[in-house]
Scaffold this motif. Structure first.
Motif, short mmCIF file in Angstrom:
data_model
loop_
_atom_site.label_atom_id
_atom_site.label_comp_id
_atom_site.label_asym_id
_atom_site.label_seq_id
_atom_site.Cartn_x
_atom_site.Cartn_y
_atom_site.Cartn_z
N GLU A 1 18.43 46.67 3.79
CA GLU A 1 18.10 45.11 4.31
C GLU A 1 16.97 44.89 4.26
O GLU A 1 15.85 45.90 4.19
CB GLU A 1 18.95 45.09 5.59
CG GLU A 1 20.16 45.58 5.74
CD GLU A 1 21.27 44.77 5.92
OE1 GLU A 1 20.70 43.38 6.39
OE2 GLU A 1 22.46 44.62 5.96
N ASP B 1 21.16 46.67 -3.19
CA ASP B 1 21.92 47.67 -3.25
C ASP B 1 21.29 48.96 -4.24
O ASP B 1 21.26 48.85 -5.43
CB ASP B 1 23.09 47.12 -3.91
CG ASP B 1 24.41 48.15 -4.00
OD1 ASP B 1 23.89 49.41 -3.56
OD2 ASP B 1 25.25 47.68 -4.04
N ARG C 1 28.87 54.22 0.82
CA ARG C 1 28.21 53.17 -0.01
C ARG C 1 27.22 52.40 0.68
O ARG C 1 26.41 51.70 0.47
CB ARG C 1 29.18 52.51 -0.99
CG ARG C 1 29.80 53.30 -1.85
CD ARG C 1 30.93 52.69 -2.58
NE ARG C 1 31.25 53.70 -3.54
CZ ARG C 1 31.06 53.70 -4.66
NH1 ARG C 1 29.99 53.17 -5.16
NH2 ARG C 1 31.60 54.67 -5.66
N ASP C 2 27.74 51.79 1.87
CA ASP C 2 27.01 50.89 2.68
C ASP C 2 25.55 51.31 3.10
O ASP C 2 24.54 50.51 3.28
CB ASP C 2 27.74 50.57 4.00
CG ASP C 2 29.20 49.61 3.84
OD1 ASP C 2 29.45 49.55 2.79
OD2 ASP C 2 30.00 49.37 4.84
N GLU C 3 25.49 52.62 3.23
CA GLU C 3 24.05 53.11 3.69
C GLU C 3 23.13 52.94 2.55
O GLU C 3 21.83 52.98 2.48
CB GLU C 3 24.07 54.44 4.33
CG GLU C 3 25.06 54.61 5.35
CD GLU C 3 25.35 56.27 5.49
OE1 GLU C 3 24.20 57.08 5.64
OE2 GLU C 3 26.58 56.41 5.59
N LEU D 1 22.80 49.92 1.03
CA LEU D 1 22.45 48.45 1.00
C LEU D 1 21.22 48.50 2.12
O LEU D 1 21.16 48.61 3.20
CB LEU D 1 23.68 47.50 1.56
CG LEU D 1 25.00 47.62 0.84
CD1 LEU D 1 26.03 47.01 1.72
CD2 LEU D 1 24.71 47.05 -0.41
#
Lengths: 539, 162
Positions: free
Chosen positions: B138, B99, B132-134, B136
């Motif tokens: 992976e 994150d 905000r998810d962007e 994270l």
């Protein structure tokens, strides 16, 4: 030599500390009594003495060579020293030898964090290897049985697993094979390590050679917190350490208890920790057609209170012997004081196949405790068949059940649907929950401070994990909230207060309190401690 | 009266600096860079966006030992391990998420890594995003990031030390 003449105690000095122990005690055990810790790999309290790791070498005055403390017996006037330069040099040398062919693959090793090689390296070796040659490569990640993976490179050949299988499991499935640096632990060709107690070998393996396939790579050990608990797989009630992280149970480790299980657990019980996580009911729920829809806890409590008020006089009560004594006591008091019910039906899991070591046929951990409480409170106890019959005859309108577990092998259990309303305090979305109309999430043993009584009458505590992923509450809490909705006074200040009331009302628990129950448990009044043969190899 | 004189003196100082800065930039020692026409080059030890390094065959070097997750003071790394099909490697990350909003750019993950699997040598900042998810990042995204410096030597791989 006559035994009568043998002295009762031997006096010796260990690291300048005087020790008094019975004759025949090993130096290592004697050192423990005066707080001197001697490092060791192969020695295990419950197994025979192998003295093959040589980590426990100590200096004994007047002995020309160092003595293995796990094997050497005490003698009158013996002077033992465990921290002399000679001992330190020996420890360093032993560690250096052990590391010669060790792959040092700690990053991918499940034992990292609880590995004796890591701990002792930091404490006793403190120097890098001088070995410059190629390391011997051996089999890695070898599935040696249904539950266990063997890594020959990490193995230090302490033979703890071999001795466990031969001496405790009495099924010698493992043996050291090969010679020198090619030696490793193996099963017979074509055979597997599949004894129902095989996971104990993972517990006692001091390094990462034997690891559990079930636990493998799921969690690093240093993230885990410990809670003293008991195994709820059967009515033996083996002492365990429940290791958990952020509200999820990750494994059971055997907790030493000479009154119950010594250092061992059966595989079925050990893997029973999964029931703490699986199929859990997270929120209160009510039935709408064929579905159970989530409901606020307060609303569920209100509805339960209303139903119980309206149907008073026609209420059946069921309890699962999976719940704690506190929950059972609260339910029975609730029945007697508020509902006016004097009969209770015991549900719970079906029996399973016992064995001659630890596993008992009754797969419920607290049947004895509930029976004792019911007897003291004057409740009549019926079994699950009586409950099914009552449903079929329409003996009651409403069923109040604490604990959702029912025997899977009785198909008629679905007849419980015939009750007009089924209010269930359910741990899991299984069993009575499936026929329930209103469900309140119930805390399992790992989520509350409580006690359980094993079949032999030993009262043991269970401790909560401290963090929950659901909104489950103990039954005593839920029932007092329900009683509040029925405008009746029925309150407990906390788990300790429930147990205090329980100890006052039930002579079996007389004089006990949560704080007074030791780690090994306390025998209930009138319980006869059974003649028990320890699961230890006699020395 | 003295008040006005002092005020004027102060204004004079400010004005002098203003004129000096505008007309005689270089001599005045002004460090302002005319971004975005001109860009500073970062030092080699600049801690930028994370990346996961790869083995020669393209698989992640990471063996999911959880050292970075353990040491991370901001709890911004989440790893789930799985069995690797390569028996000599044994363990690999199934899920590896950083994150970047939580990250405090301390670089302890890079220090802790025993495999040189995580680096912060990309010399770029996390690009702006709208959710905000962007932030994270992976596993596969982290593996696609390129390092700004020279690649590390290809290690033998696995948890094995040779």
């Amino acid at each position: 030599m006559t035994t009568a003449a043998a002295p009762k105690e031997v006096t010796l000095t260990i690291d300048e500390r005087p020790a008094k122990v019975p004759p025949g005690t090993t130096i290592l055990e004697a050192a423990k009594t005066v707080g001197v810790r001697i490092p060791h790999f192969c020695y295990h309290k419950c197994l025979s003495i192998a003295a093959n790791c040589r980590m426990c070498l100590v200096e004994v005055e007047k002995s020309p060579k160092l003595v293995p403390a796990c094997h050497g017996r005490v003698a009158e006037g013996m002077v033992v020293r465990t921290t002399t330069p000679k001992v330190k040099k020996a420890q360093q040398a032993v560690m250096e030898f052990l590391f010669i062919n060790h792959p040092v693959d700690c990053p991918i090793c499940d034992q990292a964090g609880e590995c004796k090689l890591q701990d002792y390296f930091m404490e006793f070796q403190k120097q890098l290897s001088r070995f410059k040659e190629e390391k011997v490569e051996k089999a890695k990640a070898q599935p040696i049985g249904p539950y266990i993976v063997y890594d020959a490179e990490r193995c230090i050949l302490c033979t703890r697993c071999v001795r466990f299988m031969a001496e405790i499991a009495k099924d010698p499935q493992l043996a050291p094979v090969g010679r020198g640096d090619r030696s490793c632990i193996s099963t017979a060709p074509g055979r597997k390590l599949d004894h129902p107690y095989s996971l104990n070998t993972v517990d006692i393996c001091p390094v990462g050679a034997l690891t559990s396939r079930e636990f493998r790579f799921k969690m690093r050990t240093w993230f885990l917190s410990n809670a003293d608990s008991i195994c709820t797989g059967c009515s033996r009630g083996c002492s365990v350490v429940l290791q958990h992280h952020q509200g999820t149970a990750h494994r059971y480790l055997a907790r030493e208890n000479p009154l119950v299980n010594d250092s061992w657990l059966c595989d079925d019980g050990r893997l029973g920790y999964r029931r703490i996580n699986d199929h859990r009911l997270k929120d209160a729920a009510e039935r709408k057609g064929n579905e159970m829809l989530t409901l606020a806890y307060d609303e569920a409590v209100k509805q339960a209170g209303q139903t119980l008020l309206e149907d008073r006089g026609s209420i059946g009560v069921a309890i699962s012997p999976q719940v704690t004594c506190e929950d059972a006591f609260a339910l029975m008091r609730f029945c007697a004081d508020i509902l006016g019910v004097r009969e209770i039906h015991l549900t719970g899991r079906a029996d399973w196949a016992p064995d001659n070591l630890l596993k008992r046929a009754d797969a419920n951990p607290n049947r004895r405790g509930i029976s004792e409480i019911a007897a003291a409170l004057g409740m009549k106890v019926f079994d699950v068949h009586a409950l099914i019959k009552a449903a079929q005859n329409g003996a009651f309108e409403t069923l109040l059940a604490v604990g959702a577990d029912v025997p899977d092998d009785i198909p008629e259990i679905l007849d419980l649907k015939k009750f007009e309303t089924v209010i269930v305090l359910a741990e899991r979305t299984r069993g009575i929950f499936e026929v329930g109309d209103l469900a309140i999430p119930l805390a399992v043993h790992a989520e509350q401070d409580g006690t359980m009584v094993n079949a032999e009458g030993l009262v043991q505590r269970v401790r909560p994990m401290g963090r929950q992923k659901n909104r489950a509450v103990p039954a005593w809490k839920a029932l007092s909230d329900v009683a509040g909705r029925m405008e009746r006074e029925f309150r407990f200040a906390g788990p300790d207060a429930v147990f205090a009331a329980l100890a006052e009302a039930v002579p079996f628990f007389g004089g006990m309190s949560h704080a007074s129950i030791p780690a090994h448990g306390a025998w209930g009044a009138g319980a006869a401690p059974p003649e028990r043969k320890p699961l230890c190899t006699p020395r | 009266m003295k008040y006005y004189i002092d005020t004027l003196k102060g204004v004079m100082v400010t004005t002098r600096h203003l004129v000096k800065n505008v007309l005689r930039r270089e001599k005045a020692g002004v460090v302002t860079v005319e971004y975005p026409e001109k860009k500073l080059t970062y030092r080699p030890n600049f801690r930028g966006l994370h990346r996961l390094t790869r083995r020669p065959d393209g698989t992640p070097k990471c063996v999911a030992c959880f050292m970075c997750e353990t040491v991370c003071p901001a709890y911004c790394i989440h790893i789930e391990a799985e069995e690797s099909p390569d028996g000599r490697i044994e363990k690999r990350p199934k899920v590896f998420v950083i994150d970047e909003l939580r990250c405090v750019v301390c670089g302890l993950c890079v220090e802790a890594c025993p495999e040189d699997a995580i680096r912060m040598d990309t010399a770029v900042h996390p690009p702006p995003a709208t959710g905000r998810d962007e932030f994270l990042y992976e596993r596969d995204v982290l593996m696609s990031h390129k390092g700004a410096g020279p690649e590390p030597p290809a290690a033998s791989g696995g948890g094995r030390r040779r």
